[in-house]
Structures are given as structure tokens and as C-alpha cells.
Design an enzyme around this catalytic site. Structure first.
Site, PDB file in Angstrom:
ATOM      1  N   ARG A  81       0.821  -1.212   0.000  1.00  0.00           N
ATOM      2  CA  ARG A  81       0.000   0.000   0.000  1.00  0.00           C
ATOM      3  C   ARG A  81       0.859   1.268   0.000  1.00  0.00           C
ATOM      4  O   ARG A  81       0.651   2.183  -0.786  1.00  0.00           O
ATOM      5  CB  ARG A  81      -0.923  -0.006   1.214  1.00  0.00           C
ATOM      6  CG  ARG A  81      -1.968  -1.122   1.223  1.00  0.00           C
ATOM      7  CD  ARG A  81      -2.801  -1.049   2.495  1.00  0.00           C
ATOM      8  NE  ARG A  81      -3.823  -2.081   2.537  1.00  0.00           N
ATOM      9  CZ  ARG A  81      -3.639  -3.302   3.031  1.00  0.00           C
ATOM     10  NH1 ARG A  81      -2.457  -3.638   3.516  1.00  0.00           N
ATOM     11  NH2 ARG A  81      -4.623  -4.187   3.039  1.00  0.00           N
ATOM     12  N   ILE A  82       1.823   1.324   0.912  1.00  0.00           N
ATOM     13  CA  ILE A  82       2.652   2.524   1.046  1.00  0.00           C
ATOM     14  C   ILE A  82       3.694   2.597  -0.062  1.00  0.00           C
ATOM     15  O   ILE A  82       3.905   3.653  -0.677  1.00  0.00           O
ATOM     16  CB  ILE A  82       3.322   2.566   2.428  1.00  0.00           C
ATOM     17  CG1 ILE A  82       2.262   2.582   3.530  1.00  0.00           C
ATOM     18  CG2 ILE A  82       4.243   3.782   2.553  1.00  0.00           C
ATOM     19  CD1 ILE A  82       2.797   2.283   4.914  1.00  0.00           C
TER      20      ILE A  82
ATOM     21  N   PRO B  57       7.256  -4.867   5.980  1.00  0.00           N
ATOM     22  CA  PRO B  57       6.842  -5.073   7.374  1.00  0.00           C
ATOM     23  C   PRO B  57       8.015  -5.531   8.218  1.00  0.00           C
ATOM     24  O   PRO B  57       9.052  -5.967   7.702  1.00  0.00           O
ATOM     25  CB  PRO B  57       5.774  -6.172   7.253  1.00  0.00           C
ATOM     26  CG  PRO B  57       6.160  -6.924   6.020  1.00  0.00           C
ATOM     27  CD  PRO B  57       6.705  -5.893   5.076  1.00  0.00           C
TER      28      PRO B  57
ATOM     29  N   ARG C  13       9.850  -0.279   9.317  1.00  0.00           N
ATOM     30  CA  ARG C  13      10.039  -0.695  10.698  1.00  0.00           C
ATOM     31  C   ARG C  13      11.526  -0.590  11.040  1.00  0.00           C
ATOM     32  O   ARG C  13      12.394  -0.864  10.206  1.00  0.00           O
ATOM     33  CB  ARG C  13       9.563  -2.137  10.921  1.00  0.00           C
ATOM     34  CG  ARG C  13       8.149  -2.407  10.483  1.00  0.00           C
ATOM     35  CD  ARG C  13       7.133  -1.579  11.244  1.00  0.00           C
ATOM     36  NE  ARG C  13       6.999  -1.992  12.634  1.00  0.00           N
ATOM     37  CZ  ARG C  13       6.141  -1.446  13.490  1.00  0.00           C
ATOM     38  NH1 ARG C  13       5.374  -0.435  13.097  1.00  0.00           N
ATOM     39  NH2 ARG C  13       6.068  -1.865  14.730  1.00  0.00           N
TER      40      ARG C  13
ATOM     41  N   ASP D 222      13.041   7.359  10.109  1.00  0.00           N
ATOM     42  CA  ASP D 222      11.833   7.637  10.888  1.00  0.00           C
ATOM     43  C   ASP D 222      11.582   6.545  11.909  1.00  0.00           C
ATOM     44  O   ASP D 222      10.910   6.775  12.906  1.00  0.00           O
ATOM     45  CB  ASP D 222      10.624   7.778   9.959  1.00  0.00           C
ATOM     46  CG  ASP D 222       9.362   8.151  10.716  1.00  0.00           C
ATOM     47  OD1 ASP D 222       9.380   9.174  11.421  1.00  0.00           O
ATOM     48  OD2 ASP D 222       8.365   7.411  10.618  1.00  0.00           O
TER      49      ASP D 222
ATOM     50  N   GLU E 150      13.682   1.756  19.310  1.00  0.00           N
ATOM     51  CA  GLU E 150      12.909   2.961  19.597  1.00  0.00           C
ATOM     52  C   GLU E 150      11.909   2.812  20.735  1.00  0.00           C
ATOM     53  O   GLU E 150      11.462   3.807  21.308  1.00  0.00           O
ATOM     54  CB  GLU E 150      12.137   3.398  18.352  1.00  0.00           C
ATOM     55  CG  GLU E 150      11.011   2.471  17.955  1.00  0.00           C
ATOM     56  CD  GLU E 150      10.324   2.890  16.661  1.00  0.00           C
ATOM     57  OE1 GLU E 150       9.072   2.921  16.660  1.00  0.00           O
ATOM     58  OE2 GLU E 150      11.009   3.174  15.672  1.00  0.00           O
TER      59      GLU E 150
ATOM     60  N   HIS F  48       9.293   8.101  14.505  1.00  0.00           N
ATOM     61  CA  HIS F  48       8.230   7.240  13.966  1.00  0.00           C
ATOM     62  C   HIS F  48       6.952   8.048  13.718  1.00  0.00           C
ATOM     63  O   HIS F  48       5.855   7.680  14.156  1.00  0.00           O
ATOM     64  CB  HIS F  48       7.944   6.079  14.918  1.00  0.00           C
ATOM     65  CG  HIS F  48       7.379   4.873  14.223  1.00  0.00           C
ATOM     66  ND1 HIS F  48       7.661   3.595  14.609  1.00  0.00           N
ATOM     67  CD2 HIS F  48       6.556   4.762  13.158  1.00  0.00           C
ATOM     68  CE1 HIS F  48       7.018   2.735  13.832  1.00  0.00           C
ATOM     69  NE2 HIS F  48       6.330   3.423  12.937  1.00  0.00           N
TER      70      HIS F  48
END
Length: 332
Positions: A157-158, A209, A237, A261, A266, A298
Site C-alpha cells: 500500500r505505502i 513489514p 520498521r 523515521d 525505539e 516514527h
């Protein structure tokens, strides 16, 4: 009356939650700003559904406790689900759902923005301006974006939106994904291997992912396959990129700029205010300090559209499981 309990609710989510609740009679939604912990998990007793925005590893001891309360699902308000042990959740009859598509364009736009930040030498320009050095010289020269080759790793999708945006600039877009999208055949030149896709790219944008297959997908050996001076974007990720290998690639100028990001460690820091606390993670501090890294917490997704869709998506999935015993966006 159906009762839903939500944790990790930020103030900016509250309007969307309350608007959703107002449209659904006979559903009571209660929420807390903090995470679900050992100390407060007992407050879930008496509720029918549960929605979290959990960050970091999920305590496996919680699965049998939730099951003993009659909870049948956990609606995670994110696309990522690597924080959950899916086998353990299934063993205790818990359906884990996510919100896989809440604003692909928001993340894709952030990825493209970050890449352009380095393509057009913005860090150096800012530094020169602060020094009152207004000279035009070789280090400030950049290439037109249209002349660049962009590798998109993960074209879901992204990644699909990212590919379309770069294509709109006139870039050559190559891609790597086990599943090829026929709708993008005129936009993306798919390659059979990761190395084929990235070896000639000027920009590499990651949109895969986080799972066992992609853990440290970009390690020392893969960084060596990149052309010198590449720009790396990770809005996927944090675990996809081995931080030590990235820092080595930056130090050797293999990578000229990195848009980070998401960071593999994190969980302890992101979404919390450490302005008055000590950060002990030296790798994170190094990423923040460097001029050749654009580090962000993020936050690529963070738009009004995404916040609304995440809040509503978690609640809708909760009700879907309660009403049907299954869910479209279950991941286990």
C-alpha cells in the site's frame, strides 16, 4: 451494552474516539492515556473488547490473563504487529487485528520529502546560511530529481504510493517485492532480487513489514551492494535496518544521507519526552547528532487523516470480532 477499553490513547485521538462512540448506540468506550501494564490490567475485567496502540514487546503473561477476563481480541491501532507473539495469542483464543491502511499517502509523502531533503543539499544549505556563508560552490550542487533512480523495497500500500510519487518527478523507479502489482507495471521496473533492485539506485526507500524475514534485511553485506553516495529512507520498521551497519555506511560515505523515521531500539524512547532525562542509547544519540541523518520519532504517518483512521479502525475491528468472531484485518 458493549464495553470497550482503550489504552495508549493520546489527546489527539480523543475527538475521533468520542465521535465514533456518539454514532454507536449501546457501546461504551473508556480510555486511558497510559499503556496496559501489570498494575492496571485488572481494570480490563468487565469489558468486552480491547484496543491498544502498544509500542515495544508485549508481555506474554498478558495473554492468559486477558483470556481469563473473557477478552477475545486485541485491536492494535497500527499497521505493525511485530510487538505481539501471534502463536501465544492464538493459543489463548485472542484474535490480533491491525489497521493496515490508515493513510499510505502520508507515509509515502514523508519518505519522498526526506529523500528530497538530502537530494537538494538542505542540511548543508542551512549550515552555510547559519554561518553567513552565501557562496555558490561545488558541494551545494545537486542533481535534478528526474535524473535519479529510486529503488522501492516493498511495494504494498505505502510502497505503491511512494513509487507513483517518485515516478511523478520523472524518476526511474525499480522495485523489489515477492508479489508484483500489475497495476504498476508501467511505473515500476521489478527486479528478481533485492541486490538487483538496489545496486544502481540513487535513493532506496524501504516499505516492508517488520518480521523474522526482514529483520536486519539491510545489514553490512547489503550496504556493501549499494552504490556510493546513496540516500536511504526507512519509514517502515526500525528492525529492517541494522543500525551499526548503517552508521558504518554513513562513515564511509557509502550512504550520503539517511532518513530514519523508525529505529530498531525505539520502543523505550519514542512517544515519550526525554528532554529532561538522559538518553543512554549511544546509537540513537549518534543518529540524532549527525547532519547526514534526518531522524524523526516514527512520525511519518502523523496526519489528521491517519489519526482518525487509526482510532476508528481499532474500534471497528473490535466490534467486528465481537459481532462475528473473526475480522478482516486479523494477523493470526
Amino acid at each position: 451494552m458493549v464495553k470497550i477499553k482503550m489504552f495508549n490513547v493520546a489527546p489527539y485521538e480523543v475527538p475521533a474516539i468520542e465521535n465514533w462512540a456518539a454514532k454507536h448506540d449501546n457501546i461504551e468506550v473508556d480510555y486511558e492515556s497510559g499503556p496496559m501494564t501489570k498494575e492496571n490490567i485488572a481494570t480490563v475485567k468487565g469489558y468486552d473488547g480491547l484496543s491498544l496502540s502498544h509500542n515495544g514487546p508485549f508481555n506474554s503473561d498478558f495473554y492468559p490473563i486477558l483470556a481469563s477476563y473473557g477478552i477475545k481480541q486485541i485491536a492494535q491501532r497500527s499497521a505493525g504487529f511485530d510487538m505481539y507473539d501471534l502463536e501465544e495469542a492464538s493459543k489463548h483464543g485472542l484474535i490480533i487485528t491491525t489497521v493496515p491502511s490508515y493513510s499510505p499517502s502520508s507515509i509515502a509523502e514523508f519518505a519522498v520529502t526526506g529523500a528530497l531533503y538530502f537530494v537538494r543539499q538542505v542540511p548543508l544549505i542551512q549550515q552555510r546560511m547559519q554561518q553567513h556563508n552565501f557562496v555558490w560552490d561545488q558541494p551545494l550542487i545537486s542533481r535534478p530529481v528526474k535524473d535519479l533512480t529510486v529503488a522501492v523495497v516493498g511495494i504494498g500500500r505505502i510502497g505503491s504510493v511512494t513509487a507513483r510519487l517518485f515516478n511523478g518527478f520523472g524518476c526511474k523507479v525499480v522495485g523489489y517485492d515477492p508479489v508484483r502489482n500489475p497495476e504498476l507495471e508501467n511505473i515500476v521496473d521489478y527486479k528478481d532480487t533485492l541486490v538487483e533492485a538496489i545496486s544502481e539506485a540513487d535513493i532506496v526507500s524501504l516499505h516492508v513489514p517488520g518480521n523474522k524475514e526482514t529483520y536486519h534485511l539491510f545489514d553490512e553485506s547489503v550496504f556493501k551492494q549499494l552504490k556510493d553516495g546513496v540516500i536511504l529512507v526507512n519509514a517502515a520498521r526500525g528492525t529492517v535496518v541494522e543500525t551499526e551497519a548503517l552508521l558504518n555506511a554513513l562513515n564511509s560515505n557509502k550512504v550520503s544521507g539517511a532518513v530514519i523515521d523508525t529505529y530498531e531500539n525505539e520502543a523505550h524512547y519514542y512517544r515519550r519526552d526525554f528532554s529532561e532525562q538522559t538518553i543512554e542509547d549511544e546509537n540513537l544519540l549518534e543518529l540524532i547528532r549527525r547532519d547526514d541523518v534526518l531522524a524523526s520519532p516514527h512520525i511519518a504517518f502523523f496526519t489528521h487523516e491517519a489519526v482518525k483512521n487509526l482510532a476508528e479502525g481499532g474500534l471497528n475491528s473490535t466490534m467486528e470480532v465481537l459481532n462475528t468472531g473473526d475480522a478482516q484485518h486479523r494477523v493470526n
